[in-house]
Design an enzyme around this catalytic site. Structure first.
Site, mmCIF file in Angstrom:
data_model
loop_
_atom_site.group_PDB
_atom_site.id
_atom_site.type_symbol
_atom_site.label_atom_id
_atom_site.label_comp_id
_atom_site.label_asym_id
_atom_site.label_seq_id
_atom_site.Cartn_x
_atom_site.Cartn_y
_atom_site.Cartn_z
ATOM 1 N N ILE A 13 0.824 -1.215 0.000
ATOM 2 C CA ILE A 13 0.000 0.000 0.000
ATOM 3 C C ILE A 13 0.857 1.264 0.000
ATOM 4 O O ILE A 13 0.473 2.284 -0.586
ATOM 5 C CB ILE A 13 -1.025 0.004 1.176
ATOM 6 N N SER A 35 11.993 1.143 6.957
ATOM 7 C CA SER A 35 11.640 -0.180 6.455
ATOM 8 C C SER A 35 12.771 -1.136 6.773
ATOM 9 O O SER A 35 13.944 -0.793 6.605
ATOM 10 C CB SER A 35 11.423 -0.119 4.942
ATOM 11 N N ARG A 36 12.393 -2.339 7.205
ATOM 12 C CA ARG A 36 13.426 -3.324 7.527
ATOM 13 C C ARG A 36 14.049 -3.889 6.270
ATOM 14 O O ARG A 36 15.160 -4.385 6.279
ATOM 15 C CB ARG A 36 12.822 -4.468 8.358
ATOM 16 N N LYS A 89 -5.640 1.579 7.905
ATOM 17 C CA LYS A 89 -6.618 0.677 8.516
ATOM 18 C C LYS A 89 -6.066 -0.741 8.454
ATOM 19 O O LYS A 89 -5.188 -0.988 7.617
ATOM 20 C CB LYS A 89 -7.972 0.772 7.811
ATOM 21 N N ASP A 167 -9.669 -7.947 7.142
ATOM 22 C CA ASP A 167 -8.781 -6.885 6.642
ATOM 23 C C ASP A 167 -9.483 -6.120 5.510
ATOM 24 O O ASP A 167 -9.587 -4.891 5.586
ATOM 25 C CB ASP A 167 -7.421 -7.451 6.199
HETATM 26 P P1 NAP Z 1 2.493 -5.486 3.001
HETATM 27 O O1 NAP Z 1 2.636 -5.455 1.528
HETATM 28 O O2 NAP Z 1 2.746 -6.763 3.711
HETATM 29 O O3 NAP Z 1 3.424 -4.350 3.566
HETATM 30 C C1 NAP Z 1 3.480 -4.023 4.930
HETATM 31 C C2 NAP Z 1 4.903 -3.605 5.293
HETATM 32 O O4 NAP Z 1 4.930 -3.308 6.686
HETATM 33 C C3 NAP Z 1 5.895 -4.725 5.072
HETATM 34 O O5 NAP Z 1 6.461 -4.645 3.790
HETATM 35 C C4 NAP Z 1 6.922 -4.451 6.137
HETATM 36 O O6 NAP Z 1 7.786 -3.526 5.564
HETATM 37 C C5 NAP Z 1 6.230 -3.646 7.212
HETATM 38 N N1 NAP Z 1 6.066 -4.322 8.496
HETATM 39 C C6 NAP Z 1 6.367 -3.808 9.713
HETATM 40 N N2 NAP Z 1 6.056 -4.640 10.681
HETATM 41 C C7 NAP Z 1 5.562 -5.742 10.103
HETATM 42 C C8 NAP Z 1 5.060 -6.952 10.613
HETATM 43 N N3 NAP Z 1 5.005 -7.192 11.925
HETATM 44 N N4 NAP Z 1 4.625 -7.868 9.732
HETATM 45 C C9 NAP Z 1 4.669 -7.639 8.398
HETATM 46 N N5 NAP Z 1 5.134 -6.479 7.872
HETATM 47 C C10 NAP Z 1 5.576 -5.531 8.715
HETATM 48 O O7 NAP Z 1 1.028 -5.009 3.422
HETATM 49 P P2 NAP Z 1 0.145 -3.868 2.733
HETATM 50 O O8 NAP Z 1 -0.757 -4.467 1.734
HETATM 51 O O9 NAP Z 1 1.006 -2.740 2.326
HETATM 52 O O10 NAP Z 1 -0.790 -3.494 3.967
HETATM 53 C C11 NAP Z 1 -0.329 -2.698 5.031
HETATM 54 C C12 NAP Z 1 -1.538 -2.059 5.704
HETATM 55 O O11 NAP Z 1 -2.228 -1.278 4.715
HETATM 56 C C13 NAP Z 1 -2.554 -3.080 6.225
HETATM 57 O O12 NAP Z 1 -3.032 -2.651 7.467
HETATM 58 C C14 NAP Z 1 -3.636 -3.096 5.151
HETATM 59 O O13 NAP Z 1 -4.912 -3.398 5.667
HETATM 60 C C15 NAP Z 1 -3.592 -1.654 4.674
HETATM 61 N N6 NAP Z 1 -4.100 -1.489 3.303
HETATM 62 C C16 NAP Z 1 -3.666 -2.293 2.288
HETATM 63 C C17 NAP Z 1 -4.217 -2.158 1.009
HETATM 64 C C18 NAP Z 1 -3.758 -2.989 -0.154
HETATM 65 O O14 NAP Z 1 -4.344 -2.884 -1.235
HETATM 66 N N7 NAP Z 1 -2.714 -3.805 -0.029
HETATM 67 C C19 NAP Z 1 -5.194 -1.196 0.770
HETATM 68 C C20 NAP Z 1 -5.562 -0.351 1.798
HETATM 69 C C21 NAP Z 1 -5.021 -0.517 3.066
HETATM 70 P P3 NAP Z 1 9.301 -3.458 5.851
HETATM 71 O O15 NAP Z 1 9.884 -4.716 5.333
HETATM 72 O O16 NAP Z 1 9.538 -2.290 5.050
HETATM 73 O O17 NAP Z 1 9.539 -3.240 7.307
#
Ligand code: NAP
Length: 309
Positions: A13, A35-36, A89, A167
């Protein structure tokens, strides 16, 4: 002067929406990321938020794009360092955590913007206005998507505090609580847990308004083919359908609106964040989160076939 902002968590996101929205918004300057694993071109990169707060001068705000399990610690740290905070969220891993963050923001005089991006979808304001004077008779939410397509490799989603199918499902509840003139609560729920996972892959909820109107919600992560993010509401004087997560609006079968979806929501989110920071106020509404927590409390738990992310 633009607000100097840092992102925490560079995943899907952050890359798909936050970074492009910030690049196009002159009210903000993205100066750092924590970011890690990832780095972002053109900004200072750190592996943790502590280093951002320690090393980046004159930082105004933090936008947290990590999964919900990591929200509380990061938001608390940022608020205690005197920064305004925008939260993706779902707000946190537990309902108490978001209440504590709201208290912290108030005590520090900082802005906490606890976002619900779906409320910024194109059809939502018009749907609320249309419903304001109408008598609701019944409602149905159908939120069915393919977890493999939309959440590739996101193991956190099926871990404790990851919300599973809630989610995306919480987005539907964020729209519902925003557009209905009456409050709703959860009456019954069935939650389907894969036998190898810790969060539900599907859920059926029976919601009821304080006026006794029933709204059925069907959330499923196993959807193949056509994907559905629909809210259908029947009133005594017509019917409304929000489709595509709120980007499409139909009244009595006639399409009134259809826009680009998520890509239109994030510029509006950052516009609101800038206004909240300027006004020194917060926006926090955890009703959608309470509905999810309540579904876990009253829900009948069923075990279904194992599922790999
Ligand atoms: P994602 O692709 O897994 O990315 C989340 C990032 O958060 C990871 O790349 C990681 O980045 C970091 N992170 C820090 N602590 C973590 C942990 N304990 N476990 C896993 N990752 C951790 O997820 P995302 O889709 O971006 O979603 C993130 C948030 O945005 C969620 O709450 C989701 O509901 C919300 N969201 C997502 C979307 C969508 O379309 N994907 C849409 C709207 C909202 P580092 O490696 O950089 O630390």
């Amino acid at each position: 002067m633009p607000l100097r902002i840092a992102l925490v968590g560079v995943g899907k996101i952050a890359r798909d929406q936050h970074i492009p929205a910030l690049a196009a918004d002159r009210r903000f300057e993205l100066v750092a990321c924590a970011s890690r694993n990832a780095t972002v071109e053109g900004v200072q990169n750190f592996t943790d938020l502590e280093s951002v707060l320690d090393k980046v001068p004159d930082l105004d705000c933090i936008s947290i794009c990590t999964p919900p399990q990591a929200h509380f610690a990061a938001a608390l740290l940022a608020l205690r360092a005197g920064k305004h905070v925008m939260l993706e969220k779902p707000p946190a891993a537990t309902t108490r955590q978001i209440a504590l963050l709201a208290d912290e923001a108030r005590a520090r005089g900082r802005t906490l913007f606890q976002t619900w991006h779906s409320r910024f979808a194109a059809g939502v304001d018009a749907a609320r206005e249309w419903l304001r004077t109408r008598e609701l008779e019944r409602g149905r939410i159908t939120w069915k998507e393919d977890v493999h397509f939309w959440h590739p490799g996101q193991r956190w989603i099926f871990e404790p505090g990851g919300f599973g199918v809630f989610d995306p499902g919480i987005n539907a509840l964020s729209i519902l609580t925003d557009i209905l003139p009456r409050e709703v609560s959860v009456e019954r729920a069935v939650l389907e847990f894969p036998m190898n996972q810790q969060a539900p892959i599907a859920a059926q909820l029976e919601l009821r308004t304080v006026d006794g109107v029933s709204i059925q919600a069907d959330f499923d992560f196993r959807q193949k083919g056509e994907q559905s993010w629909d809210i259908e509401l029947e009133t005594a004087s017509g019917s409304l359908k929000l489709s595509r997560g709120g980007a499409g609006l139909e009244i009595d079968g006639k399409t009134l609106m259809l826009d680009e979806g998520l890509a239109g929501e994030y510029p509006r989110l950052y516009e609101r964040f800038a206004a909240l920071c300027a006004a020194g106020t917060s926006e926090v509404d955890w009703r959608p989160f309470q509905l999810v927590a309540d579904a876990f409390l009253v829900g009948e738990r069923r075990t279904v076939a194992p599922h790999e992310i």
